[in-house]
Design an enzyme around this catalytic site. Sequence first.
Site, PDB file in Angstrom:
ATOM      1  N   ARG A  91       0.830  -1.215   0.000  1.00  0.00           N
ATOM      2  CA  ARG A  91       0.000   0.000   0.000  1.00  0.00           C
ATOM      3  C   ARG A  91       0.859   1.258   0.000  1.00  0.00           C
ATOM      4  O   ARG A  91       0.566   2.231  -0.700  1.00  0.00           O
ATOM      5  CB  ARG A  91      -0.926  -0.035   1.217  1.00  0.00           C
ATOM      6  CG  ARG A  91      -1.878   1.141   1.323  1.00  0.00           C
ATOM      7  CD  ARG A  91      -2.918   0.918   2.400  1.00  0.00           C
ATOM      8  NE  ARG A  91      -3.608   2.155   2.712  1.00  0.00           N
ATOM      9  CZ  ARG A  91      -3.577   2.772   3.899  1.00  0.00           C
ATOM     10  NH1 ARG A  91      -2.888   2.251   4.905  1.00  0.00           N
ATOM     11  NH2 ARG A  91      -4.224   3.899   4.095  1.00  0.00           N
ATOM     12  N   HIS A  95       0.704   3.917  -3.047  1.00  0.00           N
ATOM     13  CA  HIS A  95       0.199   5.264  -2.791  1.00  0.00           C
ATOM     14  C   HIS A  95       1.248   6.323  -3.108  1.00  0.00           C
ATOM     15  O   HIS A  95       0.890   7.477  -3.354  1.00  0.00           O
ATOM     16  CB  HIS A  95      -0.288   5.384  -1.348  1.00  0.00           C
ATOM     17  CG  HIS A  95      -1.618   4.748  -1.134  1.00  0.00           C
ATOM     18  ND1 HIS A  95      -2.530   5.217  -0.213  1.00  0.00           N
ATOM     19  CD2 HIS A  95      -2.217   3.679  -1.732  1.00  0.00           C
ATOM     20  CE1 HIS A  95      -3.616   4.456  -0.249  1.00  0.00           C
ATOM     21  NE2 HIS A  95      -3.437   3.512  -1.165  1.00  0.00           N
ATOM     22  N   HIS A 238      -5.498  -7.320  -3.916  1.00  0.00           N
ATOM     23  CA  HIS A 238      -6.368  -7.370  -2.734  1.00  0.00           C
ATOM     24  C   HIS A 238      -6.514  -8.781  -2.194  1.00  0.00           C
ATOM     25  O   HIS A 238      -7.185  -8.983  -1.176  1.00  0.00           O
ATOM     26  CB  HIS A 238      -7.754  -6.799  -3.062  1.00  0.00           C
ATOM     27  CG  HIS A 238      -7.800  -5.314  -3.025  1.00  0.00           C
ATOM     28  ND1 HIS A 238      -8.558  -4.565  -3.891  1.00  0.00           N
ATOM     29  CD2 HIS A 238      -7.164  -4.411  -2.226  1.00  0.00           C
ATOM     30  CE1 HIS A 238      -8.404  -3.285  -3.635  1.00  0.00           C
ATOM     31  NE2 HIS A 238      -7.564  -3.166  -2.621  1.00  0.00           N
ATOM     32  N   THR A 239      -5.883  -9.743  -2.854  1.00  0.00           N
ATOM     33  CA  THR A 239      -5.782 -11.069  -2.259  1.00  0.00           C
ATOM     34  C   THR A 239      -5.004 -10.991  -0.949  1.00  0.00           C
ATOM     35  O   THR A 239      -5.109 -11.846  -0.087  1.00  0.00           O
ATOM     36  CB  THR A 239      -5.108 -12.066  -3.225  1.00  0.00           C
ATOM     37  OG1 THR A 239      -5.236 -13.388  -2.721  1.00  0.00           O
ATOM     38  CG2 THR A 239      -3.647 -11.746  -3.427  1.00  0.00           C
ATOM     39  N   TRP A 280     -10.356  -9.499   2.027  1.00  0.00           N
ATOM     40  CA  TRP A 280     -11.025  -9.884   0.791  1.00  0.00           C
ATOM     41  C   TRP A 280     -10.982 -11.401   0.600  1.00  0.00           C
ATOM     42  O   TRP A 280     -11.821 -11.970  -0.082  1.00  0.00           O
ATOM     43  CB  TRP A 280     -10.363  -9.207  -0.396  1.00  0.00           C
ATOM     44  CG  TRP A 280     -10.641  -7.752  -0.543  1.00  0.00           C
ATOM     45  CD1 TRP A 280     -11.580  -7.165  -1.349  1.00  0.00           C
ATOM     46  CD2 TRP A 280      -9.966  -6.666   0.107  1.00  0.00           C
ATOM     47  NE1 TRP A 280     -11.540  -5.792  -1.236  1.00  0.00           N
ATOM     48  CE2 TRP A 280     -10.554  -5.456  -0.349  1.00  0.00           C
ATOM     49  CE3 TRP A 280      -8.922  -6.589   1.025  1.00  0.00           C
ATOM     50  CZ2 TRP A 280     -10.127  -4.204   0.082  1.00  0.00           C
ATOM     51  CZ3 TRP A 280      -8.500  -5.342   1.462  1.00  0.00           C
ATOM     52  CH2 TRP A 280      -9.100  -4.164   0.998  1.00  0.00           C
ATOM     53  N   THR A 281      -9.959 -12.033   1.198  1.00  0.00           N
ATOM     54  CA  THR A 281      -9.771 -13.478   1.049  1.00  0.00           C
ATOM     55  C   THR A 281      -9.557 -14.110   2.422  1.00  0.00           C
ATOM     56  O   THR A 281      -9.243 -13.417   3.395  1.00  0.00           O
ATOM     57  CB  THR A 281      -8.552 -13.787   0.159  1.00  0.00           C
ATOM     58  OG1 THR A 281      -7.364 -13.280   0.780  1.00  0.00           O
ATOM     59  CG2 THR A 281      -8.712 -13.140  -1.228  1.00  0.00           C
ATOM     60  N   ASP A 288      -2.205 -15.174  -4.384  1.00  0.00           N
ATOM     61  CA  ASP A 288      -2.664 -16.110  -5.400  1.00  0.00           C
ATOM     62  C   ASP A 288      -3.839 -15.469  -6.130  1.00  0.00           C
ATOM     63  O   ASP A 288      -4.058 -14.266  -6.014  1.00  0.00           O
ATOM     64  CB  ASP A 288      -3.046 -17.458  -4.766  1.00  0.00           C
ATOM     65  CG  ASP A 288      -4.039 -17.314  -3.614  1.00  0.00           C
ATOM     66  OD1 ASP A 288      -4.865 -16.361  -3.638  1.00  0.00           O
ATOM     67  OD2 ASP A 288      -4.006 -18.137  -2.677  1.00  0.00           O
ATOM     68  N   ASP A 310     -14.516  -3.640  -6.340  1.00  0.00           N
ATOM     69  CA  ASP A 310     -14.164  -5.041  -6.572  1.00  0.00           C
ATOM     70  C   ASP A 310     -15.179  -5.692  -7.508  1.00  0.00           C
ATOM     71  O   ASP A 310     -14.816  -6.323  -8.508  1.00  0.00           O
ATOM     72  CB  ASP A 310     -14.137  -5.817  -5.247  1.00  0.00           C
ATOM     73  CG  ASP A 310     -13.142  -5.281  -4.249  1.00  0.00           C
ATOM     74  OD1 ASP A 310     -11.990  -5.018  -4.654  1.00  0.00           O
ATOM     75  OD2 ASP A 310     -13.512  -5.112  -3.069  1.00  0.00           O
TER      76      ASP A 310
END
Length: 359
Positions: A91, A95, A238-239, A280-281, A288, A310
Amino acid sequence: ARGRKEAASIMFSKVVVLAALAAAGSADAFLAPASTSLFNPPALRGSSCLGQRRFMNAVGLNMVSAADLKGAKAELESIIDKTNSNPIMIRLAWHDSGTHDASIKEWPQCGGAIGSIRFDPEIKHGANAGLDTALKILEPVKKKFPEVSYADLFQMASACAIELAGGPKIDMKYGRVDAAGPEDCSPEGNLPDAEAGDGGKYGGKPEMEDTTPNGHLKKVFYRMGLGDEEIVALSGAHTLGRAFKDRSGLGAESTKFTDGSKAVRKDGKEGIGRKGGSSWTDKWLAFDNSYFKIMSDESADAELLKLSTDKTLFADDGFKPFAEKFRDSQDEFFKSYAAAHKKLSELGSKFEPEDGIKI
């Protein structure tokens, strides 16, 4: 032997330039100690010290060696592994680079991967909430390897974070020149919103605003010079990671995936860093293609995060073919992701030497 010759050559160049300055009675001004403190320290506020930094950048006095870069990378890999800080390192780098405006040709006005995020006011932009933590984690590495620019350090940490989590190797190059001071910071509002704000609009400034998530993403990433495939591939990162209410205002305080009760690392080891937030996961420290599988699965666990930006990946005509391809093939995702990450990491960067340094 090659490394020693390279270092000797760099040092000789520095000595020659400094000798010339001394002969002209100017060396003292440029050799004054410079603070490495992050948040707009006194040494960065005066025009003379800013001039010092700009001069050193211009004549190559800050040119880094491959040995320094390798040393910094080894330190980063150890720190990221111990702190499980993969997501926040990604991040931070994104950014920094994500402020880039491809229509602006002047450096550093174009923004991008120039290390300006370490300065106030940029570090205090709303989208950067919590990133001061990442800066503090990286500061010991900077102190140990002062010739490695902040811009390089941020992007190197991001690539290491991806690889340590099981993701693809990124074909990185280094030698980025740092922004010199707060006046080199990009304006607020260049980064993407995950959800609409007041008035039902996405976007932090007028030219990035849109009433749809896909329209907003395209305005932001097209401004950087990136396309639909790159938008979707980068979204797949975002995984990794979580959303925290005290940073983005999104997500839950905690879920069964983020309360510390489950192993979430790729290697199965314990440890998650700070507890809480929404992921998210389910294995959010493993890189992955599970993000794409979950986003397209209507029966996915309700505690997993699905934001408007998403879900639009499987709805927008330009995004959908890539989202489906990455869902169905991790190899295809890794290939596209590695290329997109590399491109993002070089946006707006000025390299010294011009072709960069590979390690």
